[in-house]
Each structure stands twice: as C-alpha cells, then as structure tokens.
Design an enzyme around this catalytic site. Structure first.
Site, PDB file in Angstrom:
ATOM      1  N   SER A  11       0.846  -1.197   0.000  1.00 49.70           N
ATOM      2  CA  SER A  11       0.000   0.000   0.000  1.00 49.70           C
ATOM      3  C   SER A  11       0.878   1.242   0.000  1.00 49.70           C
ATOM      4  CB  SER A  11      -0.893   0.018   1.237  1.00 49.70           C
ATOM      5  OG  SER A  11      -1.354   1.333   1.445  1.00 49.70           O
ATOM      6  N   HIS A  36      -1.133  -1.311  -4.367  1.00 55.09           N
ATOM      7  CA  HIS A  36      -2.414  -0.914  -3.757  1.00 55.09           C
ATOM      8  C   HIS A  36      -2.442   0.611  -3.567  1.00 55.09           C
ATOM      9  CE1 HIS A  36      -5.969  -1.856  -1.238  1.00 55.09           C
ATOM     10  NE2 HIS A  36      -5.565  -0.873  -0.444  1.00 55.09           N
ATOM     11  N   ASP A  38      -4.573   3.741  -2.136  1.00 58.65           N
ATOM     12  CA  ASP A  38      -5.653   4.092  -1.206  1.00 58.65           C
ATOM     13  C   ASP A  38      -6.177   5.482  -1.524  1.00 58.65           C
ATOM     14  OD1 ASP A  38      -5.946   1.861   0.621  1.00 58.65           O
ATOM     15  OD2 ASP A  38      -3.867   2.260   1.189  1.00 58.65           O
ATOM     16  N   MET A  40      -8.757   8.372  -0.668  1.00 58.81           N
ATOM     17  CA  MET A  40      -9.602   8.850   0.443  1.00 58.81           C
ATOM     18  C   MET A  40     -10.045  10.281   0.142  1.00 58.81           C
ATOM     19  SD  MET A  40      -7.442   7.478   3.691  1.00 58.81           S
ATOM     20  CE  MET A  40      -6.621   5.870   3.680  1.00 58.81           C
ATOM     21  N   HIS A  69      -8.282   1.173  -4.259  1.00 59.50           N
ATOM     22  CA  HIS A  69      -9.228   1.034  -3.146  1.00 59.50           C
ATOM     23  C   HIS A  69      -9.900   2.382  -2.921  1.00 59.50           C
ATOM     24  CE1 HIS A  69      -9.550   0.117   1.486  1.00 59.50           C
ATOM     25  NE2 HIS A  69     -10.720   0.265   0.920  1.00 59.50           N
ATOM     26  N   MET A  71     -12.032   4.701  -1.089  1.00 58.74           N
ATOM     27  CA  MET A  71     -12.681   5.048   0.190  1.00 58.74           C
ATOM     28  C   MET A  71     -13.288   6.430   0.020  1.00 58.74           C
ATOM     29  SD  MET A  71      -9.706   3.544   2.636  1.00 58.74           S
ATOM     30  CE  MET A  71      -8.499   3.585   1.313  1.00 58.74           C
ATOM     31  N   MET A 140     -11.727  -5.449   5.230  1.00 61.99           N
ATOM     32  CA  MET A 140     -10.893  -4.513   6.006  1.00 61.99           C
ATOM     33  C   MET A 140     -10.617  -5.106   7.387  1.00 61.99           C
ATOM     34  SD  MET A 140     -10.163  -2.008   4.074  1.00 61.99           S
ATOM     35  CE  MET A 140      -9.257  -1.090   5.321  1.00 61.99           C
ATOM     36  N   ASP A 178      -6.717  -6.119   4.370  1.00 61.12           N
ATOM     37  CA  ASP A 178      -6.060  -4.805   4.344  1.00 61.12           C
ATOM     38  C   ASP A 178      -6.155  -4.159   5.720  1.00 61.12           C
ATOM     39  OD1 ASP A 178      -5.124  -2.284   3.674  1.00 61.12           O
ATOM     40  OD2 ASP A 178      -6.800  -1.781   2.346  1.00 61.12           O
TER      41      ASP A 178
HETATM   42  C1  DX5 Z   1      -6.402   1.909   5.424  1.00 60.16           C
HETATM   43  C2  DX5 Z   1      -5.904   1.545   4.051  1.00 60.16           C
HETATM   44  C3  DX5 Z   1      -4.823   0.531   4.060  1.00 60.16           C
HETATM   45  C4  DX5 Z   1      -3.584   0.971   4.789  1.00 60.16           C
HETATM   46  C5  DX5 Z   1      -2.849  -0.231   5.277  1.00 60.16           C
HETATM   47  O1  DX5 Z   1      -7.476   2.774   5.299  1.00 60.16           O
HETATM   48  O2  DX5 Z   1      -6.936   1.023   3.266  1.00 60.16           O
HETATM   49  O3  DX5 Z   1      -4.502   0.116   2.744  1.00 60.16           O
HETATM   50  O4  DX5 Z   1      -2.734   1.716   4.002  1.00 60.16           O
HETATM   51  O5  DX5 Z   1      -1.784   0.222   6.018  1.00 60.16           O
HETATM   52  P1  DX5 Z   1      -1.061  -0.668   7.117  1.00 60.16           P
HETATM   53  O6  DX5 Z   1      -0.542  -1.885   6.420  1.00 60.16           O
HETATM   54  O7  DX5 Z   1      -0.018   0.230   7.627  1.00 60.16           O
HETATM   55  O8  DX5 Z   1      -2.123  -1.026   8.149  1.00 60.16           O
HETATM   56 ZN    ZN Z   2      -6.442  -0.005   1.282  1.00 68.17          ZN
END
Ligand code: DX5
Ligand code: ZN
Length: 224
Positions: A11, A36, A38, A40, A69, A71, A140, A178
C-alpha cells in the site's frame, strides 16, 4: 492479473511520496504482484490522499496492476476517471454504494476487475447478493482512513465466512485483506482463506527495507 497462490500488494499510503517512482520500483523489483492505491476523500473517511492524477503517475511508473481502493462517497461518479488513470481493479465499499449491483456492472463495463470492500463493522452477509459479480472481496482488518493501525482479530472469522460463501458458488474471486498485516498477522488470514495481502507500514516503513518486508510476509505464509 496472473493468478498465483497468493499475492502481496504494497500500500502506497506508507510510501515516501517525495520519491514515489523509486518506492514503486523497489517493491516491483522485490516481487510484489500488485500496487495498492488508497483513495480517500475526507468524507467517507477523515483523511485525504490521492486522486486520478497521482494514480496515473503510478501507472506510468510500473507494469504491475494497480489495485485501487476507493474510500470515497459516490464512487460511481469517478470510476471512469480511475479506469482511465490505469486502474486494473476498482474496489468499492459496500457502505458507499446504494446501487452496488449496478456499480459493479459499471466497473466491468470499464474493463476493470471489480472488487467489493467491507468495513469491520459490516456483516459479510451484506455482499452475498453480488458475490457472483466480483473478482475480489476486500475485507478490512482496521477501520479505513489511516495506515499503521492495529489488526482487528475479529476480522479473521469474517474472512472464513467470505471464503465459505465464495466456495458455495464456486467463485474463483480473490479474498484480499487490508490493515495491520504483518509477519505476525498474515498467517491467520491465509489460514482463514485470504489470498491477497495489502501491507503498507510493514513494507514501506520496514527498518530492513521494503524488499525485506515483502520477503518476511512471504516467509510467514510459506513456513506456515
Ligand atoms: C487503510 C488503508 C490501508 C492501509 C494499510 O485505510 O486502506 O490500505 O494503508 O496500512 P497498514 O498496512 O499500515 O495497516
Ligand atoms: Zn487499502
């Protein structure tokens, strides 16, 4: 995406964004299968990260599939933008999609793999009606929004439940996990039926380097 027994998806949330291209090249050279991303929006989750512009930069930096991903609220409005930015797989949260069936069909029509994601507080049964449509279920293991959180052990049983639901319909879909994935938590998720492992901090903030982080995750499963 080539199907292997399991995949490691670093990620980027934990990467050093002042040298994003190098960080991606490091994990690619170390054998990571997917990258990956993320996404947001500051609404669905309290944090803001990257948009299609940065995803496109990642796409130009690697040959690896981008596992995106989302979010974000109203993800259906931005699916095309992320597909055009180079996403191989688009993951939408069940919590953000009142028309989930339709949203997953839209993802397919954009020639992307379709993933459905569930938060720790959402029952696995919520995704049952769409399981035949998806290429991946993302469970998650922390509440989304931030990297570096502690793994929630109650999500192990949820992975086992999803595994059973997928097996019942003979679905080859991946189960991705994740949040809080380390060399100590990965095996329980593999044993429960997960096949794709996202890790941010454990890879990019690993004191021995990102390649050592990936290697430690693989070893934890193989030693089993
Ligand atoms: C959280 C993200 C994850 C996050 C994982 O909202 O979706 O992908 O980056 O990070 P670690 O591995 O540090 O928990
Ligand atoms: Zn993620």
């Amino acid at each position: 995406m080539n199907k292997k027994e399991f995949v490691i998806a670093p990620s980027l949330l934990a990467a050093d964004f002042t040298r994003l291209g190098e960080q991606i090249a490091e994990v690619e050279a170390a054998g990571a299968e997917w990258i990956h991303c993320d996404i947001m929006d500051g609404h669905f989750v309290p944090n803001i990260t990257m948009g299609p512009f940065i995803v496109y930069a990642c796409h130009r930096a690697t040959k690896l599939p981008l596992d995106v991903h989302l979010m974000i609220e109203k993800p259906e409005q931005l699916l095309k933008a992320y597909a055009e930015a180079g996403a191989a797989l688009l993951n939408v949260h069940v919590e953000t999609c009142p028309h989930l069936h339709n949203t997953l069909q839209q993802i397919k029509s954009l020639n992307c793999k379709a993933g459905v994601t569930i938060n720790p507080g959402t029952p696995a049964s919520f995704i049952k009606p769409v399981l035949h449509l998806v290429d991946l279920v993302l469970v998650m293991c922390v509440n989304p929004g931030f990297g570096g959180q502690e793994f929630l052990p109650e999500t192990i049983a949820k992975v086992a439940e999803v595994r059973q639901m997928l097996d019942e319909i003979n679905s080859p879909a991946w189960i991705e996990v994740d949040g809080g994935i380390t060399d100590e938590t990965i095996l329980s998720m593999w044993n429960a039926g997960a096949t794709a492992f996202v890790a941010g901090s454990f890879i990019f903030r690993n004191p021995n380097g990102s390649a050592a982080g990936i290697e430690a995750l693989r070893r934890a499963i193989i030693k089993g």
